[in-house]
Design a protein around this motif. Sequence first.
Motif, PDB file in Angstrom:
ATOM      1  N   THR A 276      -1.536   0.891   5.969  1.00  0.00           N
ATOM      2  CA  THR A 276      -2.612  -0.038   5.650  1.00  0.00           C
ATOM      3  C   THR A 276      -3.875   0.774   5.365  1.00  0.00           C
ATOM      4  N   GLU A 278      -7.924   0.506   4.517  1.00  0.00           N
ATOM      5  CA  GLU A 278      -9.130  -0.319   4.488  1.00  0.00           C
ATOM      6  C   GLU A 278     -10.279   0.525   3.945  1.00  0.00           C
ATOM      7  N   THR A 280     -14.219   0.362   2.939  1.00  0.00           N
ATOM      8  CA  THR A 280     -15.475  -0.376   3.009  1.00  0.00           C
ATOM      9  C   THR A 280     -16.514   0.313   2.134  1.00  0.00           C
ATOM     10  N   ARG A 304     -15.149  -5.066   1.632  1.00  0.00           N
ATOM     11  CA  ARG A 304     -14.009  -4.242   2.051  1.00  0.00           C
ATOM     12  C   ARG A 304     -12.751  -4.588   1.252  1.00  0.00           C
ATOM     13  N   THR A 306      -8.530  -3.995   1.039  1.00  0.00           N
ATOM     14  CA  THR A 306      -7.403  -3.700   1.928  1.00  0.00           C
ATOM     15  C   THR A 306      -6.107  -3.681   1.124  1.00  0.00           C
ATOM     16  N   GLU A 308      -1.769  -2.860   1.612  1.00  0.00           N
ATOM     17  CA  GLU A 308      -0.665  -2.662   2.552  1.00  0.00           C
ATOM     18  C   GLU A 308       0.574  -2.216   1.778  1.00  0.00           C
ATOM     19  N   SER A 337     -13.908   4.312   5.381  1.00  0.00           N
ATOM     20  CA  SER A 337     -12.513   4.034   5.064  1.00  0.00           C
ATOM     21  C   SER A 337     -11.629   4.337   6.272  1.00  0.00           C
TER      22      SER A 337
END
Length: 619
Positions: A276, A278, A280, A304, A306, A308, A337
């Motif tokens: 995952t 993320e 930002t 943000r 995201t 997966e 991040s």
Amino acid sequence: MNIQFPLRRLTPPVVAIAFGLAALAPLAGIARAAPPAQGGREASSCSDIDPATDLPMSTRVVRPPTIQLCETAIVTLTPRVSCEAAPLHVFMSIDRSGSMIGQPIQDAKAAANALVDALEMDKNPNVEVGLISHGDPAHRDLALTNNAGQAKGRINQLGAGGEDNLPGSITLAANELVNARRRSTSEPFDVMVVLSDGGQTYPPQDAVRAAGSAKGRDILIAAVCLENGTPGGCQAMRQIASATRYYFESRDTGSLKRIFQQIARDVRDISMRKMTVEETLPQGLTYIDNSAQPEADFNSRFNRLTWEFVFVPKTGISMSYRVAASAVTTYTIAAESKVTFNDSRNRKGELALPTAVLTVSRDCPGVGLVTPTDTPTATQPPPTPVPDTPMPTSTPTPTRTPTPTATPTPTATPTPRPLPIYLPILNLSRCIERDRPADIALVIDASTSMNSPTSAGRTRIAAAQEGAKLFAVDLKRDVDNIAVFAFNDTVNLMAPLGADREALRSAIDRIELAPWTRIDLALAAAAAELAGAGARPESRRVIVLLTDGEPTHTTPQAVRDAAAVARQVATVFAIGVGDEVDASLMIDVAGAADQYFPVDDAEALQRIYSRIAEKIACE
């Protein structure tokens, strides 16, 4: 997803690295060893530090690294880690129904044997192979074993005939893999390789549901479909695969051996079961909607992105997106991040990606000239309507006009931000070499993944052919010559450089699919055609490359090397379709971010080909 990682972070000394023209900020490391995690599970010991250089293997690139305020930049990040090997269990599920009688079953057995060889079990005692064949009922021909000779012996005994129970074979293979976990000293990496010719006795959705259950038990499914014309057969096999990169399709059983060898190499290189990411963005940077490749979830409240992923290879997966800035300054991307993952042994880990710098150097040329034209227009008309008001107090209103005249100077700064007037000025381009002829190599991906469906329900290759015909037939100028190439494991020159529109249309219609994606060979062939006797000395030379996946049977570096040679001969435009394309690699191929065109859906290809045609005609 809130997971606590009791990891001890190690941050190496500050290092400055250049990726192209992008200067990176200090790089953050990840944890090495760690104490047992909550619940007694040991934390991951994977590392993103290259032991040869002691530098992070993960990368981030911003291109271009310097922009003007009205421009955008592409951010590309590629997380990579090195993990210790986990036990690998591979169950093959081979179609032995009546439709496989004759050469198909012989080729299927040869492919299965090739997979056994590619796994090199004699050198890897933790690698085991099992065999299930699906007629009806499905039958376990071989339990998991590390004995390559025994595996080949059982494979060679397979015979074809009868009906096909594909759902039963998937369920049986899943149960065998899950049961084998109980006797493994550490959590194995479970893979199912399913071969079917698409002709199924049971409803295709039964097999899709069985595969969904297996994937829910953390089993990777690689699906191989032999296209035999059965309606819905290969469509179901696409859904059975764990991801697009694990789906293979072929019209010829002779290519099965290469496909199975590739699957074996791929599953040996898996480093993460799940990942995952993320990302930002810093305050002042704006994400451009729908620009993420592969598609990402965007939370506007936290700014943000995201992503997966499942079953990530050692080479990592590249992600990219576009950003716009709100001020003339320097931004650090993306200090916040975060990457969390489950490694090959299903242990949890976390890593930090490198940051990179985006510099906004100045406002856009011409913006300052737009504002004054607004001011007189707003200042002069008011006196005209004011006399319409019967009130005598209307007279003082014009007397105050000198005060507002000074006011527009400070208000000029916010006025250009929406850029409603500036953008049309940018679009007033003109063709400075309209009549200069172009020799163009139209290069089209003809790998089996191009059979994937579009949003309109047709295949990617059908949409690509329609877009290519628009480019080569309808939009082609009389002064231009075009060559057509199709590539998979080899490159086919469908039409040499020429101006005959009907010949080009026919060449595009004749494209057929086969496995693999040799982008390097395609670029080399296109460059050779444009450097050959068929090209005109006075022409502008252009390569337009389309692909929907990462290069296979080659390396990214080989693709970059071939592209570097091609760019010495021609201008290169690259088009990437779908979420399997390495955006960073394609930008390198094109040589500039504005010459790479990513699209989520192949239905957008007509629009992209039209834009490229305009760029070629109007420099």
